[in-house]
Each structure stands twice: as C-alpha cells, then as structure tokens.
Design a protein around this motif. Structure first.
Motif, PDB file in Angstrom:
ATOM      1  N   VAL A  74      -6.810  21.265  -2.299  1.00  0.00           N
ATOM      2  CA  VAL A  74      -5.837  20.589  -1.433  1.00  0.00           C
ATOM      3  C   VAL A  74      -6.161  20.846   0.038  1.00  0.00           C
ATOM      4  N   ARG A  75      -6.538  22.071   0.352  1.00  0.00           N
ATOM      5  CA  ARG A  75      -6.912  22.400   1.739  1.00  0.00           C
ATOM      6  C   ARG A  75      -8.163  21.620   2.150  1.00  0.00           C
ATOM      7  N   THR A  76      -9.114  21.491   1.228  1.00  0.00           N
ATOM      8  CA  THR A  76     -10.339  20.743   1.516  1.00  0.00           C
ATOM      9  C   THR A  76     -10.024  19.275   1.753  1.00  0.00           C
ATOM     10  N   ALA A  77      -9.111  18.721   0.944  1.00  0.00           N
ATOM     11  CA  ALA A  77      -8.726  17.310   1.120  1.00  0.00           C
ATOM     12  C   ALA A  77      -8.096  17.090   2.491  1.00  0.00           C
ATOM     13  N   ARG A  78      -7.234  18.012   2.897  1.00  0.00           N
ATOM     14  CA  ARG A  78      -6.612  17.902   4.219  1.00  0.00           C
ATOM     15  C   ARG A  78      -7.681  17.933   5.317  1.00  0.00           C
ATOM     16  N   LEU A  79      -8.631  18.846   5.172  1.00  0.00           N
ATOM     17  CA  LEU A  79      -9.696  18.980   6.164  1.00  0.00           C
ATOM     18  C   LEU A  79     -10.509  17.694   6.258  1.00  0.00           C
ATOM     19  N   ALA A  80     -10.835  17.118   5.096  1.00  0.00           N
ATOM     20  CA  ALA A  80     -11.632  15.885   5.092  1.00  0.00           C
ATOM     21  C   ALA A  80     -10.892  14.737   5.783  1.00  0.00           C
ATOM     22  N   LYS A  81      -9.601  14.604   5.498  1.00  0.00           N
ATOM     23  CA  LYS A  81      -8.833  13.528   6.136  1.00  0.00           C
ATOM     24  C   LYS A  81      -8.706  13.757   7.638  1.00  0.00           C
ATOM     25  N   GLU A  82      -8.486  15.000   8.042  1.00  0.00           N
ATOM     26  CA  GLU A  82      -8.366  15.299   9.471  1.00  0.00           C
ATOM     27  C   GLU A  82      -9.657  15.017  10.210  1.00  0.00           C
ATOM     28  N   LEU A  83     -10.793  15.097   9.490  1.00  0.00           N
ATOM     29  CA  LEU A  83     -12.090  14.829  10.108  1.00  0.00           C
ATOM     30  C   LEU A  83     -12.491  13.361   9.987  1.00  0.00           C
ATOM     31  N   GLY A  84     -11.575  12.527   9.500  1.00  0.00           N
ATOM     32  CA  GLY A  84     -11.804  11.086   9.519  1.00  0.00           C
ATOM     33  C   GLY A  84     -12.444  10.485   8.289  1.00  0.00           C
ATOM     34  N   THR A  85     -12.538  11.225   7.187  1.00  0.00           N
ATOM     35  CA  THR A  85     -13.106  10.661   5.964  1.00  0.00           C
ATOM     36  C   THR A  85     -12.233   9.502   5.476  1.00  0.00           C
ATOM     37  N   ARG A  86     -12.860   8.385   5.158  1.00  0.00           N
ATOM     38  CA  ARG A  86     -12.111   7.184   4.808  1.00  0.00           C
ATOM     39  C   ARG A  86     -11.432   7.288   3.450  1.00  0.00           C
ATOM     40  N   LEU A  87     -12.123   7.867   2.472  1.00  0.00           N
ATOM     41  CA  LEU A  87     -11.565   7.968   1.118  1.00  0.00           C
ATOM     42  C   LEU A  87     -11.814   9.373   0.580  1.00  0.00           C
ATOM     43  N   VAL A  88     -10.740  10.079   0.232  1.00  0.00           N
ATOM     44  CA  VAL A  88     -10.846  11.418  -0.338  1.00  0.00           C
ATOM     45  C   VAL A  88     -10.368  11.353  -1.785  1.00  0.00           C
ATOM     46  N   VAL A  89     -11.225  11.830  -2.692  1.00  0.00           N
ATOM     47  CA  VAL A  89     -10.962  11.699  -4.129  1.00  0.00           C
ATOM     48  C   VAL A  89     -10.984  13.071  -4.783  1.00  0.00           C
ATOM     49  N   LEU A  90      -9.958  13.375  -5.566  1.00  0.00           N
ATOM     50  CA  LEU A  90      -9.926  14.596  -6.361  1.00  0.00           C
ATOM     51  C   LEU A  90     -10.369  14.311  -7.783  1.00  0.00           C
ATOM     52  N   GLY A  91     -11.043  15.291  -8.400  1.00  0.00           N
ATOM     53  CA  GLY A  91     -11.428  15.174  -9.804  1.00  0.00           C
ATOM     54  C   GLY A  91     -11.348  16.529 -10.465  1.00  0.00           C
ATOM     55  N   GLY A  92     -11.482  16.554 -11.784  1.00  0.00           N
ATOM     56  CA  GLY A  92     -11.430  17.822 -12.497  1.00  0.00           C
ATOM     57  C   GLY A  92     -10.207  17.927 -13.380  1.00  0.00           C
ATOM     58  N   PRO A  93     -10.074  19.044 -14.090  1.00  0.00           N
ATOM     59  CA  PRO A  93      -9.015  19.155 -15.104  1.00  0.00           C
ATOM     60  C   PRO A  93      -7.599  19.158 -14.549  1.00  0.00           C
ATOM     61  N   HIS A  94      -7.367  19.783 -13.382  1.00  0.00           N
ATOM     62  CA  HIS A  94      -5.982  19.864 -12.917  1.00  0.00           C
ATOM     63  C   HIS A  94      -5.422  18.490 -12.562  1.00  0.00           C
ATOM     64  N   VAL A  95      -6.153  17.746 -11.769  1.00  0.00           N
ATOM     65  CA  VAL A  95      -5.649  16.430 -11.384  1.00  0.00           C
ATOM     66  C   VAL A  95      -5.649  15.477 -12.575  1.00  0.00           C
TER      67      VAL A  95
END
Length: 460
Positions: A74-95
């Motif tokens: 979740v922290r990584t996703a926030r960082l990516a969006k704050e740095l302007g990444t257009r699409l942030v995608v989560l994967g893996g067992p939890h999501v």
C-alpha cells in the motif's frame, strides 16, 4: 519504460526468489513490452523503490502483495501515484481474496485477481492502447477502482496449458545472493546451488489455514506442467546458473502416482542430474515402488504437513489425516534413503499448553531429519478466518512480518503470545538438540550463511 514490477520485501530473506514476478516478466517480454523489476529483498528500502520509479518513469507499476507485505504494498502504491505513475496495479494472494477492501484502502487503480500471466499483459496492452478504466473492468481477473468504487465483473481465466508459459526470467533477480542463502536441501549438502520451482497449480484438499485461498488463486482444477517442460527448466537452470538442486514448492506435489512416475522417468532419461525436494500429505505419499523410482530420479527430501499431535486440533484444521499413520509413513520414506521434514503449527484457538507439548514430543520422537514449527495465522480468505469469525474468536489484523513470524493470529481463546513464542523456541531446541539430529546441526553449520538464513526464517 512501460512497466515496472515491484516486490516490496522488507522482511525475512528465505533464499527463494519471487518466481511469480519472474513468470510475469517473461510473459511481458515475450509480448515485446519493456519491463523492469525492483526486488527489495537484499535492499529493503523505499528510497530504492522511489529511485527506480523516478529513473524509469513507467506508465504502469505492478506491485506484489501477500498479506504480510500488505502495508508495504500500500505504501509503494501511494509512492507510485505521488510520483505520477498513470496506472498502479496490485497483484498477489491478498488482493485476490480481498480485492474490494484492498483497493479501497490504497491509492492503487486496479488489481489482478489470481493468475496474472495472461491477464496482466492483457491489461497492460489494453491500457497502453488507450482503454479507459471502465473498459479495463471488463477484462478477466481484473478489478478496477473508479471514483472510489471498485468494479469487477467476476470473469476468471485460468491457464490450462502450463507448458505454454515461458520459463521464469531469473535474470531480473540477484541469483548469486539468493542461492548463497538457499537452505532447502542443506540437510543433503550445505554446498548445493539451489533454487525453487513450481510444477503444478491448485490443491484438491481443504486445510483450514490455506484454503480456499489456493482455489481462489488457481481454481479447483489441478494443472501440471509436463515432465519434459520441467526437465527443460532444470537444464536451463543448470547451464545458466549452475543450479544442481531445486525445491519444488507446489502446495502439494505428490497427489498422482502416474504423474510422479512419468516425471521421474523423464528426469532419469534427461540425465540432468538435479536433486530435489517436494511436499506431500501423509496420506498422499506414493507406494514404495514410486518412492524408490523418485530416489533414483533425485528426490532427497520429502516435506510432510503433520501440524499437530492432537486429533481435535487436526479436525479444526480440516486436515483429514490420522495420527496413527504418521510414524509408519515416515519410516517408509526413510527406508528409501529419502530425508524428511515435518511441518507443525502451534497457537490454534482452544489449543492448550498440554496440546502443544504433545506436538513437540511427537516431533522430537519421530525420525524426522528436520522440522519447522509455525505459529498459526488466520489469513484473510481462509476457512480458519471464517471459523474464527463464526465462533467469535477475535483476530489480530495487524498484518506485517513482525506479527506473522513472532505473534499469534488471535486475541482470545489462545495462550498468550509470550507463551506461544516460548513453546516455539522450546520446540526448535528440543528437536535439533536431540542426539539423532546433532550430525545434521553440525553439517548445517558448515555453511553459516545458509544456517543463519534458515534460523531467521524459522525463528527470528
């Protein structure tokens, strides 16, 4: 760069690279999609992640999220969006088991549910061609968040032919460091150069601590790679990285004796010479003829889920095995010259100190070569989590590495965290200081780096 995949491992180093990331990288490259990987296993730093995102300026960031990695994902996703990444995608067992709450609780735009090798490249390609989030929501295995609302059409896609997948791209990992810490077969030799591989997907059983998460991820149908395809990967690993040992980390390798026979005969025919280990239930260990053939084909370690010495606790786990079979099966395996590792769990609700002591005594008394004693964690999406909810047992949902490795998963109906941790340490001491296992301890100590990695994984 189009895609940056991030494995935000800020926890324990196991010596096993994240092969799911390797598969995904290989699939993206096969479609001509530029992709980079950030693996923080040996450099656990968000500064490293930030530097990579700034440097590569990816259109899409994909982030792996197991339950214990959730906060870091979740922290990584926030960082990516704050740095302007257009699409942030989560994967893996939890999501995959909790897509709505995970997406709602993060700045990620989308999630891939279950197998990603087909659906994530399709998602990437569609997004790069200008498809909107609403259009992406119609893709299989894909959930998206639009104006704070999560949309998923429920479509699932499973890869029937696992041979159609390219071998994992391990060049994106620091294989030298991983292999230096790989301890899965150190009881055979502390100098083996090894790694992990997968050969099957899904599991037909219903153990409460891991199902139905596996079926959510991989479906109900067991799919297997062909023996020829597996032997090809072993040859590649040997030629490229000098790998001469692998742990087959399928949740359950030994379920079909005819498949195991064909697999072993192909390994013998190929002459690749890799030694290997795999996992079995007590009630799926093959007959002596297949065990002997497996030994000829390189099997040196069989891992067995025994879990508890109390039938009441086994029934709570929905394990479906009989304690009366355990010793006989282990003796059969050992008679073929194959080493054994037992997996045990402590800290179940209603489990008493006497129950745990019986489990420790059982483990010590069996002629196991190795044992691991885990503390039960009722992960989201599992039967254990549902059982706890239905019976009013309060769950500690502070998911992180420290919790998973050091504390119990429940807040009532169990012994205290301090008691459970003391019993875990006592179990390791009593097991490995038993005279039968002192040669193993001395042998393992010949490679301190692997010994330390194992200790940190199992007990720190």
């Amino acid at each position: 760069m189009n895609v940056l995949l991030i494995y935000p491992n800020m926890g324990v180093v196991t010596g096993e690279p994240p092969i799911g990331i390797g598969y995904l990288t290989a699939c993206l490259k096969a479609k001509g999609i530029p992709v980079g990987v950030v693996d923080t296993t040996f450099h656990p730093s968000f500064d490293r992640i930030e530097s990579a995102i700034r440097k590569d300026a990816p259109d899409i960031v994909g982030i792996y999220s197991s339950t214990v990695m959730l906060k870091d994902a979740v922290r990584t996703a926030r960082l990516a969006k704050e740095l302007g990444t257009r699409l942030v995608v989560l994967g893996g067992p939890h999501v995959s088991v909790e897509p709505e709450s995970t997406l709602t609780g993060s700045l990620a735009d989308a999630a891939v549910i279950g197998e990603a090798e087909y659906s994530f490249p399709l998602l990437v390609d569609s997004f790069l061609k200008g498809k909107s989030l609403a259009e992406l929501a119609d893709l299989p295995n894909t959930a998206v968040k639009i104006d704070g609302v999560v949309r998923w059409n429920g479509k699932r896609h499973y890869i029937d032919d696992l041979d159609s997948l390219p071998h994992p791209d391990r060049d994106v990992f620091d294989m030298r460091k991983y292999m230096a810490r790989w301890f899965q077969l150190d009881g055979v030799s502390s100098n083996l150069r090894g790694t992990n591989i997968y050969t099957t997907r899904s599991c037909p059983f219903s153990c409460a601590f891991c199902q139905p998460t596996l079926k959510t991820m991989f479906g109900h149908k067991i799919r297997r790679r062909s023996p020829v395809h597996i032997a090809g990967e072993l040859r590649l690993l040997k030629d490229k990285y000098g790998v001469n040992a692998v742990q087959i980390v399928d949740d359950l390798l030994f379920t079909d004796e005819s498949y195991i026979e064909g697999f072993c005969r192909e390994l013998i025919r190929s002459g690749v010479g890799t030694v290997w280990g795999g996992q079995s239930r007590i009630d799926t260990v093959p007959d002596d003829r297949i065990l002997s053939l497996s030994r000829q084909a390189g099997l040196r370690l069989m891992c067995l889920g025994i879990e508890s010495a109390t039938q009441r606790i086994l029934d709570l786990y929905k394990k479906g095995i009989r304690l009366t079979d355990v010793k006989r099966v282990i003796d059969r395996i050992r008679a073929q010259g194959i080493k054994t590792r037992g997996y045990f769990i402590i800290g179940a609700p209603t489990e008493t100190a006497e129950d745990i002591e019986r489990t420790i005594d059982l483990a010590v008394g069996l002629r196991l070569d190795e044992a691991a004693f885990s503390i039960l964690t009722p992960f989201p999406g599992t039967h254990m989590n549902d059982i706890a909810r239905d019976r009013g047992w309060e769950i500690n949902r502070d998911w992180n590495y420290d919790h998973y490795y050091k504390k119990g998963g429940f807040l009532n109906e169990v012994l205290s965290d301090e008691q459970i941790r003391r019993y875990q340490r006592l179990a390791f001491l009593k097991f490995y200081l038993h005279p039968h296992r002192l040669p193993y301890v001395v042998h393992s100590a010949l490679n301190p780096l692997k010994a330390i990695a194992k200790f940190k994984c199992y007990l720190s």
